[in-house]
Motif scaffolding. Sequence first.
Motif, PDB file in Angstrom:
ATOM      1  N   VAL A 270      46.187  38.485  41.901  1.00 53.91           N
ATOM      2  CA  VAL A 270      47.152  39.116  42.797  1.00 53.91           C
ATOM      3  C   VAL A 270      47.443  40.538  42.347  1.00 53.91           C
ATOM      4  N   ASN A 271      47.399  40.785  41.035  1.00 57.44           N
ATOM      5  CA  ASN A 271      47.744  42.116  40.546  1.00 57.44           C
ATOM      6  C   ASN A 271      46.749  43.182  40.969  1.00 57.44           C
ATOM      7  N   MET A 272      45.577  42.791  41.490  1.00 58.35           N
ATOM      8  CA  MET A 272      44.624  43.785  41.966  1.00 58.35           C
ATOM      9  C   MET A 272      45.178  44.612  43.128  1.00 58.35           C
ATOM     10  N   VAL A 273      46.023  44.009  43.933  1.00 57.10           N
ATOM     11  CA  VAL A 273      46.549  44.689  45.121  1.00 57.10           C
ATOM     12  C   VAL A 273      47.982  45.157  44.906  1.00 57.10           C
ATOM     13  N   SER A 274      48.436  45.220  43.663  1.00 63.51           N
ATOM     14  CA  SER A 274      49.800  45.668  43.397  1.00 63.51           C
ATOM     15  C   SER A 274      50.031  47.085  43.892  1.00 63.51           C
ATOM     16  N   GLY A 275      49.054  47.950  43.696  1.00 61.56           N
ATOM     17  CA  GLY A 275      49.209  49.335  44.145  1.00 61.56           C
ATOM     18  C   GLY A 275      49.274  49.452  45.654  1.00 61.56           C
ATOM     19  N   VAL A 276      48.428  48.699  46.360  1.00 58.99           N
ATOM     20  CA  VAL A 276      48.436  48.746  47.824  1.00 58.99           C
ATOM     21  C   VAL A 276      49.766  48.235  48.360  1.00 58.99           C
TER      22      VAL A 276
ATOM     23  N   PHE B 254      39.746  41.534  47.704  1.00 61.58           N
ATOM     24  CA  PHE B 254      39.306  40.260  47.150  1.00 61.58           C
ATOM     25  C   PHE B 254      37.885  39.913  47.585  1.00 61.58           C
ATOM     26  N   VAL B 255      37.426  40.440  48.707  1.00 63.21           N
ATOM     27  CA  VAL B 255      36.082  40.122  49.183  1.00 63.21           C
ATOM     28  C   VAL B 255      35.033  40.667  48.212  1.00 63.21           C
TER      29      VAL B 255
ATOM     30  N   GLY C 240      52.646  39.999  33.864  1.00 63.07           N
ATOM     31  CA  GLY C 240      53.541  39.363  32.904  1.00 63.07           C
ATOM     32  C   GLY C 240      54.146  38.082  33.407  1.00 63.07           C
ATOM     33  N   LEU C 241      54.403  37.992  34.712  1.00 64.66           N
ATOM     34  CA  LEU C 241      54.978  36.778  35.303  1.00 64.66           C
ATOM     35  C   LEU C 241      53.918  35.768  35.714  1.00 64.66           C
ATOM     36  N   HIS C 242      52.640  36.132  35.616  1.00 64.21           N
ATOM     37  CA  HIS C 242      51.513  35.240  35.967  1.00 64.21           C
ATOM     38  C   HIS C 242      51.628  34.758  37.413  1.00 64.21           C
ATOM     39  N   ILE C 243      51.821  35.685  38.317  1.00 66.38           N
ATOM     40  CA  ILE C 243      51.885  35.318  39.739  1.00 66.38           C
ATOM     41  C   ILE C 243      50.471  34.999  40.241  1.00 66.38           C
TER      42      ILE C 243
ATOM     43  N   ALA D  24      52.051  37.062  50.706  1.00 64.56           N
ATOM     44  CA  ALA D  24      50.893  36.993  51.606  1.00 64.56           C
ATOM     45  C   ALA D  24      49.588  37.102  50.821  1.00 64.56           C
ATOM     46  N   THR D  25      49.574  37.925  49.788  1.00 59.38           N
ATOM     47  CA  THR D  25      48.366  38.053  48.971  1.00 59.38           C
ATOM     48  C   THR D  25      48.074  36.767  48.225  1.00 59.38           C
ATOM     49  N   TRP D  26      49.112  36.114  47.718  1.00 62.74           N
ATOM     50  CA  TRP D  26      48.929  34.830  47.021  1.00 62.74           C
ATOM     51  C   TRP D  26      48.326  33.793  47.952  1.00 62.74           C
ATOM     52  N   VAL D  27      48.771  33.780  49.204  1.00 66.39           N
ATOM     53  CA  VAL D  27      48.227  32.836  50.180  1.00 66.39           C
ATOM     54  C   VAL D  27      46.785  33.209  50.540  1.00 66.39           C
TER      55      VAL D  27
END
Length: 892
Positions: A779-785, A687-688, A889-892, A831-834
């Motif tokens: 948040v979906n940027m870090v889905s793979g990690v 995210f940085v 799809g869930l718009h987290i 944790a990513t959302w926060v």
Amino acid sequence: MTSLGPARSDGAKCSSQSVHTRTTSSLDRIPQPYHIRGDSLTKSTGLSTFTAPDTPNGHIASSFGRTESSESGTEADDEKGQLLKGLPAPPLRLRKGLRGNSPAGLTPAASPLPTPPAFVEAREFEYFGTNQKATKRTQQTGKQTRDFETYKRRKHREIVRRCTETVLLCGIAAIVGSSQRHSAELRNWSNELIAFLILPPLVYAFYPLRLSRRAHAAGKTSLQALRIGFHIPSRFDPGPLLYPVALPVMIAISLFDRSAAFLPAAIVCGLSSIPSLVTATARTPALGDHIHWLVSVLPLHTSNWRLLDGAAPVPLPLKLGPDSPLSRENLILFYPLHHALVSVLGYLTTSSLDISELQLLSTALIHLYVFATSPQAEILKAMLWLGGLCIFISCRHFLTWEVALARIPTWKLLRRRAPRDLISQIDQSICALLTRGRLQRKRGVSSDSEDELPVRPFPRIRNLQVNGRASTMPATEALSAMEVPLLRAPSFDTLGSSQRSRRNTFTATGHQGRNKLPIGMRKAQSNTAGPPNAFMSFTLEQVRARKYVYAALAYILVMLTILGPLRLYVGKRALSGHEPFGWALGYLLGNIPAFRLWVVSNNLDRWICLPPRSEVDAVFDLHISVEDIRQHILGPANTRLLICIYCVAVLLVGIVAVFRLTSVVEVDTRRKVFHGIMVAMLLPSIFVDPCFIALALSLVLAIFLLLDLFRASQLPPISKPLTAFLAPYVDGRDYRGPVIVSHIFLLIGCAIPLWLSLAAAPRSGEGPWAGWDTTVRDVNMVSGVICVGMGDAAASLIGRRYGKTKWCWAGGKSLEGSLAFAIAVVCGLSATWVWLRIGGWAPWHGQSITLVLGKCIVAGLGASLLESTLTAANDNVVVPVGLWLLVRGLHI
């Protein structure tokens, strides 16, 4: 259920004897992997009993892919009960997921049965229905009856697994479609989407009807023909029929709000990924290809049709828009490009990748080639497309010759040969002079890549059984891969399948189509077989000298490729005409005052681009964000430099920990340390500066591919250290072919969600930095990690130690491990959302914490179930994509 698998005629006999006579006396890896007989690499396993489309009986081939069942996750170490393709298998050991108590009949202690299992004693299409032969079977011995009943139970469980996998994929597609239900532009593509949804089921349903018609024409009754056509074969795998076809379209729909051009390209590539066996025609193969091509472009011609009541249809050029890089003519050419790419990738990777993975990789490369507009995508495109083609064309022969030299046994080179002419004498003298010191220490001890075989002066002769016929050959003589194996009669296992390439090295040209001759005729063919056979007349000095010469030429050509076409392309297309090396210095060091002073004082500002000076305008208060610190306090370049230092420090600490744990913990636990390293490096830093992380992952991927090319090609001096370092961390997927895919797929699994999230995203920046920053943070940027680094590691560590309740299907995965996977994913997403809001990239208001937690649970459970049922591709790639689709799809 409709079967897309092959049928078997009454006259086909199961080759069960080959299962019991399989070589099991030596499963350890021998020190001479290149000395294996060529015919042993394709030894019949007795599990496939079908003929090819062009065989006299006219039956369809047995599988849609290269392997009978692909591996993913914890199933990779097993290789499905057959000897590994090429080299002997490693020692049998308790695999991950199988340590502990396993229910009887589900997962044996050492290695599970094939998934789904093969009951070689029975005719496959007689499993459903009763007849006289089925009645006779029940009257056989009790052991055979119990084996057959066990097989049926395992097959029913496997059917449940396949159905669950299909339903889950449909559920993910429904979530993705519902996220775009309010898009008015997507409704304009309803004709193309409807055609895409209808065509694959129709093509798949037509296949068993063709089998039934063919069986009826061969003299079967109507009932027998229907049983043959609609039988569910024991190794039916829906994965190759679903994932390469559906995933590109689902990704395109998820990104439809950014670019509508992704959708038609994904539809054509998805339909082009339908297995060619489904549309193949036995008598005229070209007709099947034309039919498949027509199916792939048919949705493009539905734009003017009125399939649904409502608004008037919109022509395709108007929907694409004037700025689209696509046209109808470009889309029509996707089918031949896709299949050409699959062929080339299959040649390079031989058996390392499953057919589903090849199809998905080809689709990804096509999309990268067409839609690369951002600087990061242009650099990745230059490395994979331009660099890959240049290296393949320029270094192909040198790498092939290097592999051919590595396959020659040293004991053959130790035989002194008198030089035939003056040139040979001069060549031998020069090579002996260059390698004299090294060979004096190693002569008679080891070869360049393996220890040499002991050779008796009078080898003992023994009788061997080759394809049911006696053969006499020296017991100690190990045939080289350069020699032609014994003549073998075609069997049901080899008909319809190409000659499998050797493992752990790339395919040598000229080997697939060579005729198999008896031993006495090898010398007659050696003069016309091409350059590899010419190496057999070299001495040890000549071989060693040529190895280093070929390696040096390959390294030089790679460097020329990087400094030549790659540098020019990147500078023109990604960096606005600036010099790449000078631009990189300014990109990382441009905010350091001493460096700026040095550049300006030496008049290097035209070569090294300097970013604008950052002024400290931010006020230190409680509301300051990470983005404010990056932009106004540290500066973007200093922030990137700190990220590099942080990642290098984490990597060094992780490597030290791995070496310290070598004598304490087992290999699988040490493997998971690398997963933790990826989480520690990428989760806080993506995210940085997401554009910088995307570029860094692209560069690391190119380095991994290049190093593995050198390793698989046996290029000295780098191949041996790389192999020794990676050897303790490989699994069953790495033994399938020349490419060690574990670390590559780990990196790709972490990078793909980030690359997809940045696709067609709005960019910012001016001058040399145009397109090198973005305001998008999701948040979906870090889905793979989260999926690969946290979920997979938690599932393995918990499942292997505390997994007692196994899934009903084979594979060794436990419910406890899957639950740990889901919990880890939920924790990571939360944790990513926060962190996204603490960093100041997203507001706190908008969604309640309870709703977000519920969505995270749904996404975690979906990814966990996909990981436990996936068999058609590597779970380190497909599961992160599935989680990315769920999160978007869930718009987290």
